[in-house]
Every structure is written in structure tokens, then in C-alpha cells.
Design an enzyme around this catalytic site. Structure first.
Site, mmCIF file in Angstrom:
data_model
loop_
_atom_site.group_PDB
_atom_site.id
_atom_site.type_symbol
_atom_site.label_atom_id
_atom_site.label_comp_id
_atom_site.label_asym_id
_atom_site.label_seq_id
_atom_site.Cartn_x
_atom_site.Cartn_y
_atom_site.Cartn_z
ATOM 1 N N ALA A 41 -3.803 7.217 -0.177
ATOM 2 C CA ALA A 41 -2.976 7.212 1.046
ATOM 3 C C ALA A 41 -2.555 5.783 1.366
ATOM 4 C CB ALA A 41 -3.736 7.844 2.203
ATOM 5 N N GLY A 42 -2.066 5.102 0.334
ATOM 6 C CA GLY A 42 -1.538 3.745 0.522
ATOM 7 C C GLY A 42 -0.047 3.822 0.772
ATOM 8 N N TYR A 43 0.662 2.737 0.445
ATOM 9 C CA TYR A 43 2.105 2.703 0.685
ATOM 10 C C TYR A 43 2.798 3.850 -0.048
ATOM 11 C CZ TYR A 43 1.471 -1.881 2.730
ATOM 12 O OH TYR A 43 1.067 -2.908 3.536
ATOM 13 N N VAL A 81 -12.039 9.381 -5.855
ATOM 14 C CA VAL A 81 -11.694 10.063 -7.106
ATOM 15 C C VAL A 81 -12.366 9.286 -8.230
ATOM 16 C CG1 VAL A 81 -9.776 10.654 -8.648
ATOM 17 C CG2 VAL A 81 -9.437 10.688 -6.163
ATOM 18 N N GLU A 102 -0.630 -16.834 0.602
ATOM 19 C CA GLU A 102 -0.678 -16.217 1.938
ATOM 20 C C GLU A 102 -2.057 -16.442 2.562
ATOM 21 O OE1 GLU A 102 0.990 -12.151 1.803
ATOM 22 O OE2 GLU A 102 2.773 -13.192 2.531
ATOM 23 N N LYS A 127 9.407 -11.834 7.810
ATOM 24 C CA LYS A 127 8.195 -11.184 7.287
ATOM 25 C C LYS A 127 7.675 -10.139 8.288
ATOM 26 C CE LYS A 127 4.543 -11.192 4.476
ATOM 27 N NZ LYS A 127 4.611 -10.992 3.052
HETATM 28 C C1 LIG Z 1 -2.788 -10.183 0.458
HETATM 29 C C2 LIG Z 1 -1.668 -9.381 -0.132
HETATM 30 C C3 LIG Z 1 -0.372 -9.589 0.308
HETATM 31 C C4 LIG Z 1 0.668 -8.836 -0.219
HETATM 32 N N1 LIG Z 1 1.929 -9.055 0.244
HETATM 33 C C5 LIG Z 1 2.954 -8.290 -0.182
HETATM 34 C C6 LIG Z 1 4.252 -8.435 0.366
HETATM 35 O O1 LIG Z 1 4.492 -9.304 1.193
HETATM 36 N N2 LIG Z 1 5.235 -7.604 -0.072
HETATM 37 C C7 LIG Z 1 5.005 -6.611 -0.983
HETATM 38 O O2 LIG Z 1 5.925 -5.848 -1.299
HETATM 39 N N3 LIG Z 1 3.781 -6.452 -1.552
HETATM 40 C C8 LIG Z 1 2.751 -7.254 -1.173
HETATM 41 N N4 LIG Z 1 1.494 -7.089 -1.707
HETATM 42 C C9 LIG Z 1 1.283 -6.082 -2.766
HETATM 43 C C10 LIG Z 1 1.089 -4.685 -2.165
HETATM 44 O O3 LIG Z 1 0.097 -4.721 -1.172
HETATM 45 C C11 LIG Z 1 0.726 -3.666 -3.222
HETATM 46 O O4 LIG Z 1 1.656 -3.733 -4.255
HETATM 47 C C12 LIG Z 1 0.712 -2.255 -2.607
HETATM 48 O O5 LIG Z 1 -0.361 -2.138 -1.716
HETATM 49 C C13 LIG Z 1 0.632 -1.164 -3.675
HETATM 50 O O6 LIG Z 1 0.805 0.062 -3.044
HETATM 51 P P1 LIG Z 1 0.174 1.385 -3.669
HETATM 52 O O7 LIG Z 1 0.794 2.521 -2.937
HETATM 53 O O8 LIG Z 1 0.234 1.360 -5.133
HETATM 54 O O9 LIG Z 1 -1.376 1.301 -3.320
HETATM 55 P P2 LIG Z 1 -2.137 0.858 -1.983
HETATM 56 O O10 LIG Z 1 -1.231 0.689 -0.837
HETATM 57 O O11 LIG Z 1 -3.023 -0.267 -2.368
HETATM 58 O O12 LIG Z 1 -3.023 2.156 -1.699
HETATM 59 C C14 LIG Z 1 -3.961 2.680 -2.603
HETATM 60 C C15 LIG Z 1 -4.777 3.715 -1.825
HETATM 61 O O13 LIG Z 1 -5.655 4.379 -2.748
HETATM 62 C C16 LIG Z 1 -6.951 4.473 -2.173
HETATM 63 N N5 LIG Z 1 -7.885 4.514 -3.297
HETATM 64 C C17 LIG Z 1 -8.072 3.556 -4.230
HETATM 65 N N6 LIG Z 1 -8.968 3.972 -5.139
HETATM 66 C C18 LIG Z 1 -9.362 5.205 -4.768
HETATM 67 C C19 LIG Z 1 -10.252 6.173 -5.322
HETATM 68 N N7 LIG Z 1 -10.921 5.949 -6.458
HETATM 69 N N8 LIG Z 1 -10.405 7.347 -4.682
HETATM 70 C C20 LIG Z 1 -9.724 7.602 -3.527
HETATM 71 N N9 LIG Z 1 -8.870 6.737 -2.964
HETATM 72 C C21 LIG Z 1 -8.689 5.557 -3.586
HETATM 73 C C22 LIG Z 1 -7.085 3.247 -1.290
HETATM 74 O O14 LIG Z 1 -8.050 3.443 -0.285
HETATM 75 C C23 LIG Z 1 -5.662 3.108 -0.746
HETATM 76 O O15 LIG Z 1 -5.499 3.806 0.461
HETATM 77 C C24 LIG Z 1 0.415 -7.848 -1.222
HETATM 78 C C25 LIG Z 1 -0.887 -7.647 -1.663
HETATM 79 C C26 LIG Z 1 -1.930 -8.394 -1.136
HETATM 80 C C27 LIG Z 1 -3.326 -8.154 -1.618
#
Ligand SMILES: Cc1cc2nc3c(=O)[nH]c(=O)nc-3n(C[C@H](O)[C@H](O)[C@H](O)COP(=O)(O)OP(=O)(O)OC[C@H]3O[C@@H](n4cnc5c(N)ncnc54)[C@H](O)[C@@H]3O)c2cc1C
Length: 395
Positions: free
Chosen positions: A6-8, A74, A162, A368
Site C-alpha cells: 500500500a505504497g505509492y 508477504v 535530502e 517540492k
Molecule cells: C528519503 C527518500 C526521498 C525520496 N524522494 C523522492 C522524491 O522526491 N521524488 C520521487 O519521485 N521519489 C522519491 N523517492 C523514491 C520513492 O520514495 C520510491 O521510489 C517510492 O516509494 C516507490 O514506490 P512503490 O509504490 O514502489 O513502493 P513504496 O511506496 O515504498 O511502498 C511499498 C509498500 O509495500 C509494503 N511492503 C514492503 N514489503 C512488504 C512485505 N513483505 N509484505 C507486505 N507489505 C510490504 C510497505 O510497507 C509499503 O507500504 C525517495 C525515497 C527516499 C527513501
């Protein structure tokens, strides 16, 4: 349909699917019951924001009439029998699966990283960094070991910049609280390449570096070689050098979720090269988005950098393609539209490129906040943005 993460990517897909296909049975899974604005994790790590400010309940997005939320970790996906294996719950079968499990810190096999380095990867890890730094400063009052006041950051990429930006704003408060001489506190960033922030124009990267240097950050060129409890070794050419430090934060790289590897997908560092419609080659019932996916940039022939921006755009395409799979209609091609990148350098400072324009200082920091608020609206809606958004122009 099952959504993992439940990420982005995952939560935005859910939001869109609930609109596009109100009759679908959807299950969303996350190890936490909250969504974290990962792009603000560095603020919690430095102690300039509280964890609750960058998280909101997954239930804000889940429509209980259509969607079931399972809170569990998972462990793997059994693709051949279409089953998801959990840490606690019994296995769950799916018809269609979307994986958006995000990233993990990547050690690149460097000795001691997994044992001694602190990573900016999730809420527990950033709370640990904040507590650790505060503890080091408090302990210095007792034993006057100066390495406790040296904070080393490995890697000079986006996340490290950052974090360093926020840290330089937090330190004056810690210095005052523990009555420490400012000159005793050292912040060092080690980077193997002399070209920091490779994703930015050189002028912008120079601006970022000079701003941090002005606030006391020292940049050292070298490759982190080995991390131990109280020191870090790095190599500059053939020469092995050491820094004594109480805190080592690793910002040198991330990889996709280890669940990808455990599930036997063809992958590289936890990322699967998905097809243009975001499905997995050979598995038309599985879509992977966000940091677990690799989407090739046709211009460079390399994968696009993994960001929240691309995860959100993939989610819109994935929701339509999941609907198309159920409806038996053709799937859409994912086309990435880069809208710019802004790196925060702490309170009221930043730099980036938006709509072809370079931004520096306050305008970048303002932009930002707009970007962060926009992502809150895209997933959590206006109400969540009003509760969690960044409105203070002076923060
Ligand atoms: C400090 C920082 C600053 C950043 N700044 C930027 C920015 O300015 N602009 C930008 O575009 N990107 C930025 N990023 C990158 C961005 O945060 C990631 O690319 C983004 O979060 C990826 O989204 P996602 O949907 O793949 O996963 P995420 O948003 O990371 O979500 C993954 C989800 O999966 C869940 N999960 C993980 N493993 C398991 C499991 N085994 N079982 C059940 N649930 C699980 C987690 O709890 C989470 O809710 C930044 C990253 C960091 C660390």
C-alpha cells in the site's frame, strides 16, 4: 484481484480500481496499517518531522464495500498455483495480482553494512536513526568520546542529500540541548564518484554541494569498503582510510523487495523487467510496478530511475490494465512522462528541474511541497492532503 503493498503504486492502483471497476473483489495487503510518504522519510530520520506527520491510515483509501485489507508481511508468491504466502495468515489465491512492494536498502555486499549501517528505508529504520543520533550526543556528555559527534553518510545521491539537508537544520538544536561546542560536530559524506547527484544538471549538483558545504558538510571521495561498530573504512585509489564515527547512515543504493527474489521471478536486484503493459513476461496475470519493476527508457536503453513519480503513473496504467484483464479487452502500453525532479536541501532550500527549468533555493523548496501535496491528493484525496500536507512556508 490482489494488490501487494500500500505504497505509492499499490494504494494509487487501489484508488483507481475502486473507481474503474466498482464490482471487483479487491484485496490489498501491507505489513503496516498505514501508508507512508516515503519521500519524506529523511525528515523523520533527521528529527525535523515526526513519523505521524508523514503517515496516514490505509483505511482512508480502502472502500470496505469493495476491498478487504489484510495486514501481514508477504514472504513469497507461488506463481504456478497463483498463491500468496504470508508470515502469519494462511495462503491467499488470486486471479490477478499487482505487486508494489517497494524498495529495500542495498548493501552491494560491503562488509558490515547490514550489521552496522543505518538505512533510510521505512518508519522503524528512520526512527532508529533519530534515536541513535540523539543517544550518541547524550552519551558524549558522559564519556566525551568525540567520534560520537561524527556522523558519516555513505553515498551522495538524492536520499543522502535530502537527509544531509535536514540534518544540518536539526544539529543546532542538538548542539544547544547537549551544550556541545559546534566545532566538535562533524558531518562527512563519502562518495565513490566525484560526480555527485548524477541525475541533475552539473550546475544544480554544484549548488546542492556548495549549500551543504556551507552548512558544515565535508565531502570525501572514496568507496566505502567496510563498516564496523565505531568506524568506517573507505578506499581512495589503493589507499585504505578510516573515519572514526558513532553513526554511519547508508544512502548508497536501494533495490527492489526481497519478496521478488524469494518468489523466483527473473530479476536483477529485486527488480523485474516488465513488459510495456506492466505485466511480467510469461505471467499475463501478474503486474509489477514501482521500485520492484524495471521499465526501460527507449532514449537511453537503461531503466528509468525508480521514483514515486513513476510508481504513481504506472499505477494509473496498471489499474486500467487490471480492468482490461477482467473485461477481456486489450491492455494499454505504459508511457512515462517525466515531470521534473526536485531535491530538498532542508528548510526552504532545494534544487531541481521542473518543466525544463532549473530551480534553486526557496522556489525549489516551494515546488517540492506542491509535489508532495499533489501525491497526497492523488492517493489519499483532498481531506488527507489538508490533514497531512505541507503548508507552512517557513518549515
Ligand atoms: C528519503 C527518500 C526521498 C525520496 N524522494 C523522492 C522524491 O522526491 N521524488 C520521487 O519521485 N521519489 C522519491 N523517492 C523514491 C520513492 O520514495 C520510491 O521510489 C517510492 O516509494 C516507490 O514506490 P512503490 O509504490 O514502489 O513502493 P513504496 O511506496 O515504498 O511502498 C511499498 C509498500 O509495500 C509494503 N511492503 C514492503 N514489503 C512488504 C512485505 N513483505 N509484505 C507486505 N507489505 C510490504 C510497505 O510497507 C509499503 O507500504 C525517495 C525515497 C527516499 C527513501
Amino acid at each position: 484481484m490482489v494488490i501487494l503493498g500500500a505504497g505509492y503504486g499499490g494504494l494509487r492502483t487501489l484508488k483507481k480500481l475502486q473507481e474503474l471497476r466498482p464490482d471487483a473483489d479487491i484485496v490489498i495487503v501491507d505489513k503496516n496499517n498505514y501508508h507512508c510518504e516515503t519521500t519524506s522519510l529523511h525528515e523523520v530520520a533527521a528529527g525535523t518531522a515526526e513519523a505521524k506527520e508523514i503517515c496516514y491510515p490505509i483505511s482512508c483509501v480502502v472502500d470496505p464495500q469493495r476491498t478487504v485489507f489484510i495486514q501481514d508481511a508477504v514472504t513469497r508468491v507461488e506463481r504456478e498455483c497463483k498463491k500468496i504466502i504470508f508470515k502469519k495468515n494462511p495462503p491467499l489465491t488470486y486471479d490477478y495480482l499487482l505487486i508494489g512492494l517497494g524498495f529495500e536498502s542495498e548493501s552491494y555486499g560491503i562488509q558490515g553494512i547490514n550489521e552496522y549501517a543505518l538505512a533510510i528505508s521505512d518508519i522503524p529504520s528512520v526512527k532508529r536513526i533519530r534515536r541513535h543520533i540523539e543517544k550518541q550526543f547524550a552519551k558524549w556528555k558522559e564519556d566525551h568520546k568525540d567520534e560520537r559527534l561524527t556522523i558519516v553518510v555513505g553515498g551522495a545521491g538524492f536520499t543522502s542529500f535530502e537527509f544531509l539537508g535536514e540534518l544540518t537544520h536539526r544539529l543546532p538544536e542538538l548542539i544547544q540541548r547537549y551544550h556541545i561546542l559546534k566545532s566538535k560536530v562533524k558531518i562527512i559524506c563519502i562518495e565513490s564518484s566525484p560526480n555527485v547527484l548524477p541525475m541533475f544538471d552539473r550546475k544544480l549538483a554544484h549548488y546542492g554541494t556548495s549549500r551543504l558545504k556551507k552548512r558544515g558538510v565535508r565531502f570525501v571521495v572514496g568507496r566505502v569498503n567496510r563498516v564496523m561498530a565505531n568506524h568506517v573504512y573507505y578506499k581512495n585509489g589503493d589507499e585504505l582510510r578510516v573515519i572514526h564515527t558513532g553513526t554511519f547512515v547508508w544512502g548508497g543504493g536501494v533495490r527492489g523487495s526481497s519478496v521478488i527474489e524469494a518468489s523466483g521471478f527473473r530479476q536483477q536486484r529485486g527488480r523485474v523487467r516488465v513488459k510495456s503493459d506492466l505485466t511480467v513476461p510469461g505471467y499475463p496475470d501478474i503486474l509489477i510496478i514501482g521500485d520492484c519493476s524495471a521499465v526501460m527508457d527507449p532514449k537511453t536503453g537503461s531503466p528509468y530511475p525508480t521514483t514515486a513519480q513513476i510508481a504513481l503513473q504506472q499505477a494509473d496504467c496498471a489499474a486500467q490494465n487490471l480492468k482490461a484483464l477482467v473485461d477481456g479487452t486489450p491492455l494499454k502500453k505504459f508511457v512515462y512522462k517525466w515531470k521534473g525532479t526536485v531535491c530538498s536541501l532542508g528548510r526552504n532550500d532545494g534544487m531541481g528541474q521542473v518543466m525544463g527549468k532549473n530551480l534553486k533555493g526557496y522556489p525549489a523548496s516551494f515546488m517540492k511541497k506542491i509535489i508532495d501535496n499533489r501525491s497526497l491528493v492523488k492517493i489519499g484525496g483532498v481531506e488527507t492532503m489538508l490533514k497531512k500536507g505541507k503548508f507552512s512556508l517557513s518549515r
